[in-house]
Write a protein that holds these residues in place. Sequence first.
Motif, PDB file in Angstrom:
ATOM      1  N   CYS A 352       0.696  -1.284   0.097  1.00 14.99           N
ATOM      2  CA  CYS A 352       0.077   0.146   0.024  1.00 14.99           C
ATOM      3  C   CYS A 352       0.782   1.295   0.012  1.00 14.99           C
ATOM      4  O   CYS A 352       2.057   1.233   0.114  1.00 14.99           O
ATOM      5  CB  CYS A 352      -0.669   0.041   1.310  1.00 14.99           C
ATOM      6  SG  CYS A 352      -0.134   0.103   2.545  1.00 14.99           S
ATOM      7  N   PRO A 353       0.394   2.307  -0.133  1.00 15.85           N
ATOM      8  CA  PRO A 353       1.266   3.687  -0.112  1.00 15.85           C
ATOM      9  C   PRO A 353       1.993   3.816   0.944  1.00 15.85           C
ATOM     10  O   PRO A 353       3.182   4.521   0.922  1.00 15.85           O
ATOM     11  CB  PRO A 353       0.078   4.857  -0.246  1.00 15.85           C
ATOM     12  CG  PRO A 353      -0.870   4.189  -0.994  1.00 15.85           C
ATOM     13  CD  PRO A 353      -1.124   2.767  -0.606  1.00 15.85           C
ATOM     14  N   CYS A 354       1.419   3.589   2.530  1.00 15.96           N
ATOM     15  CA  CYS A 354       2.441   3.701   3.390  1.00 15.96           C
ATOM     16  C   CYS A 354       3.338   2.527   3.829  1.00 15.96           C
ATOM     17  O   CYS A 354       4.158   2.465   4.560  1.00 15.96           O
ATOM     18  CB  CYS A 354       1.507   4.077   4.705  1.00 15.96           C
ATOM     19  SG  CYS A 354       0.466   2.630   5.502  1.00 15.96           S
ATOM     20  N   CYS A 366      -4.103   3.730   5.259  1.00 16.98           N
ATOM     21  CA  CYS A 366      -4.543   3.936   3.784  1.00 16.98           C
ATOM     22  C   CYS A 366      -5.943   3.369   3.804  1.00 16.98           C
ATOM     23  O   CYS A 366      -6.288   2.313   4.377  1.00 16.98           O
ATOM     24  CB  CYS A 366      -3.650   3.014   2.970  1.00 16.98           C
ATOM     25  SG  CYS A 366      -1.736   3.530   2.929  1.00 16.98           S
ATOM     26  N   THR A 367      -6.829   3.844   2.848  1.00 14.73           N
ATOM     27  CA  THR A 367      -8.148   3.564   2.642  1.00 14.73           C
ATOM     28  C   THR A 367      -7.953   2.496   1.583  1.00 14.73           C
ATOM     29  O   THR A 367      -7.079   2.248   0.819  1.00 14.73           O
ATOM     30  CB  THR A 367      -8.899   4.709   2.056  1.00 14.73           C
ATOM     31  OG1 THR A 367      -8.424   5.021   0.853  1.00 14.73           O
ATOM     32  CG2 THR A 367      -8.759   5.785   3.229  1.00 14.73           C
ATOM     33  N   GLN A 369      -9.719   2.394  -1.112  1.00 17.02           N
ATOM     34  CA  GLN A 369      -9.512   3.157  -2.429  1.00 17.02           C
ATOM     35  C   GLN A 369      -7.960   3.329  -2.681  1.00 17.02           C
ATOM     36  O   GLN A 369      -7.655   3.063  -3.939  1.00 17.02           O
ATOM     37  CB  GLN A 369     -10.395   3.932  -2.342  1.00 17.02           C
ATOM     38  CG  GLN A 369     -11.763   3.919  -2.312  1.00 17.02           C
ATOM     39  CD  GLN A 369     -12.368   3.608  -1.144  1.00 17.02           C
ATOM     40  OE1 GLN A 369     -11.625   3.798  -0.076  1.00 17.02           O
ATOM     41  NE2 GLN A 369     -13.795   3.291  -1.053  1.00 17.02           N
ATOM     42  N   ALA A 370      -7.403   3.659  -1.665  1.00 18.81           N
ATOM     43  CA  ALA A 370      -5.695   3.994  -1.991  1.00 18.81           C
ATOM     44  C   ALA A 370      -5.099   2.754  -2.272  1.00 18.81           C
ATOM     45  O   ALA A 370      -4.233   2.792  -3.090  1.00 18.81           O
ATOM     46  CB  ALA A 370      -5.454   4.703  -0.669  1.00 18.81           C
ATOM     47  N   VAL A 371      -5.389   1.705  -1.498  1.00 26.78           N
ATOM     48  CA  VAL A 371      -4.784   0.709  -1.831  1.00 26.78           C
ATOM     49  C   VAL A 371      -4.926   0.081  -3.091  1.00 26.78           C
ATOM     50  O   VAL A 371      -3.936  -0.377  -3.954  1.00 26.78           O
ATOM     51  CB  VAL A 371      -5.107  -0.543  -0.781  1.00 26.78           C
ATOM     52  CG1 VAL A 371      -4.111  -1.813  -1.025  1.00 26.78           C
ATOM     53  CG2 VAL A 371      -4.707  -0.011   0.579  1.00 26.78           C
ATOM     54  N   ARG A 373      -5.977   2.054  -5.919  1.00 29.67           N
ATOM     55  CA  ARG A 373      -5.007   2.803  -6.735  1.00 29.67           C
ATOM     56  C   ARG A 373      -3.647   2.643  -6.784  1.00 29.67           C
ATOM     57  O   ARG A 373      -3.048   2.494  -7.878  1.00 29.67           O
ATOM     58  CB  ARG A 373      -5.463   4.260  -6.445  1.00 29.67           C
ATOM     59  CG  ARG A 373      -6.818   4.558  -6.794  1.00 29.67           C
ATOM     60  CD  ARG A 373      -6.973   6.200  -6.513  1.00 29.67           C
ATOM     61  NE  ARG A 373      -6.548   6.753  -5.639  1.00 29.67           N
ATOM     62  CZ  ARG A 373      -7.250   7.008  -4.382  1.00 29.67           C
ATOM     63  NH1 ARG A 373      -8.912   6.617  -4.613  1.00 29.67           N
ATOM     64  NH2 ARG A 373      -7.039   7.639  -3.345  1.00 29.67           N
ATOM     65  N   TYR A 374      -3.079   2.195  -5.833  1.00 27.98           N
ATOM     66  CA  TYR A 374      -1.727   1.966  -5.676  1.00 27.98           C
ATOM     67  C   TYR A 374      -1.227   0.871  -6.531  1.00 27.98           C
ATOM     68  O   TYR A 374      -0.245   0.626  -7.311  1.00 27.98           O
ATOM     69  CB  TYR A 374      -1.095   1.990  -4.242  1.00 27.98           C
ATOM     70  CG  TYR A 374       0.384   1.858  -4.183  1.00 27.98           C
ATOM     71  CD1 TYR A 374       1.054   2.838  -4.267  1.00 27.98           C
ATOM     72  CD2 TYR A 374       0.863   0.477  -3.697  1.00 27.98           C
ATOM     73  CE1 TYR A 374       2.635   2.560  -3.796  1.00 27.98           C
ATOM     74  CE2 TYR A 374       2.194   0.325  -3.408  1.00 27.98           C
ATOM     75  CZ  TYR A 374       3.205   1.365  -3.629  1.00 27.98           C
ATOM     76  OH  TYR A 374       4.478   1.183  -3.506  1.00 27.98           O
ATOM     77  N   ARG A 377      -1.197   0.825 -10.280  1.00 31.33           N
ATOM     78  CA  ARG A 377      -0.241   1.526 -11.080  1.00 31.33           C
ATOM     79  C   ARG A 377       0.726   0.568 -11.991  1.00 31.33           C
ATOM     80  O   ARG A 377       1.389   0.967 -12.917  1.00 31.33           O
ATOM     81  CB  ARG A 377       0.689   2.386 -10.202  1.00 31.33           C
ATOM     82  CG  ARG A 377       0.038   3.452  -9.390  1.00 31.33           C
ATOM     83  CD  ARG A 377       1.151   4.002  -8.457  1.00 31.33           C
ATOM     84  NE  ARG A 377       0.373   5.333  -7.580  1.00 31.33           N
ATOM     85  CZ  ARG A 377       1.102   6.040  -6.853  1.00 31.33           C
ATOM     86  NH1 ARG A 377       2.447   5.991  -6.545  1.00 31.33           N
ATOM     87  NH2 ARG A 377       0.376   6.972  -6.100  1.00 31.33           N
TER      88      ARG A 377
END
Length: 508
Positions: A352-354, A366-367, A369-371, A373-374, A377
């Motif tokens: 995830c981003p973090c 991280c939400t 949705q953020a996971v 989207r990450y 990529r």
Amino acid sequence: MTGASAWSVALVGMEGAMVEVEAATGGGLPRTVLVGLPDTALYEARDRCRASVAAAGLGWPSQLLTINLTPASLPKAGTHFDLAIAAATLASVGVVHRTLLGSTVLMGELGLDSRVRAVRGVLPALLAARSAGFERAVVPASQYREAALVKGLTIWPVTGLKDLVAVLNGCSLLMPPAQSEHPTEEIEDGGGDLDEVIGQQEARFALEVAAAGRHHLLLRGAPGCGKSMIAARLPTILPALIEQEALEVTALHSLAGTNPAGGLITRPPLSAPHHNVSMAAMVGGGPRIARPGAISLAHRGVLFLDEAPEFPPRVLDALRGPLETGTVTIGRSQAQTRYPARFQLVTALNPCPCGMADDPSGRCTCTPQAVMRYAARLSGPILDRVDVHQRMRPLTSAALLGSRIMPAAESSSTVAARVADARQRAAARLAETPWRTNADIPGSYLRRSLPAPSDAEVLEEALARGRLSARGVDKVLRIAWTLADLAGTDRIGASQLRAAMALRRAET
């Protein structure tokens, strides 16, 4: 008018074309004219050579000097034409004899103090010269070790312009520098050892499978779990390059200027570009004639993309073609350049981003949705080309603190021996084909010509439940054959199929 000529090499990618450097004096006002599609660095050679000749106490023509690089339609770049320009000019005014110039190729840059400096691309240039029938080569003394890798050429190393004049006039007093007594000494890598990796037995096994079958590998895990350390040690368990492969890899690094020692590269290289790399730096580029990029520098070795989702999407998608074909073709205004790029891809990414999604402490902020989207990529076509997906768990305190009392992990040499045995089994099975590793086998041959699995119910069940696609079946079969090679068996059964599916699935 009086004139003379010398020979050098124009490099377009890995291909070398012989260039005749003609020098003629007389017929106009005193000046120097250089023609034949030179680039900026080459066009400035007329001034460098004139200053260098003066510094050596020799005379530059006092009338019109015309220097022609033929064939004129071929674009030419670089500073390695300096020696040929100086030799042709000095021969045109009688300072050096012309006898040896017709069968000698010259490579080297001249300094204003008449010293001969190193240039890029000596190895591929001399390979082209040997193919063209040349007998001798004059190179900078600092690059004698690299030049001597080309068998069948007499190499004359020179340190300055006076040495060049002496050797072209028949003087045989020059000897190779002391540090070059063993020009073909092999260059070893310094990538560490696999026994330095603490724990992560599943990831170590995935790395061994990837090495044995030349499968692309994805490592997913939290920061600090050892993704980069394991990936960097993949070249240490890969088989050494054979002679032809070693020459090819060394020639690529000679073009890029990344082999200053000049020796033969016998170990698979590791190329690890930063995630802010540009498209030109990744695939190769340049204004007129493209230079090799990171993927070509990983040829016959490993391309490691750390923090893969941070790479620009265009750069990642540019890998799709080379992953399939093993080459990269770059078009420029004056030349189309092709470089080999048959590499083994290893990508590492956080969950995830973090990076803390796998941490049992629940510190991830991280939400969902953020996971998502990450993870998105990395495009589907890139992920689809990666055979082995391995999730790495955070190291526990027991693994870290108990490393002093636990038995030592296997070293790279131990694992490399098993990888070499597996590669030999695969090569023997594929002896009548153009392929040598399981990852290279096309699906049609895999399904029709190799023995069928002794128990295909595992695949049928996975297909029926939607856990495996039709394309995924081929990838599982390739991994299963690699597992069979590691186990020393000639057929794949249910155990190899289940293990291959576990290595293939990203959620493992």
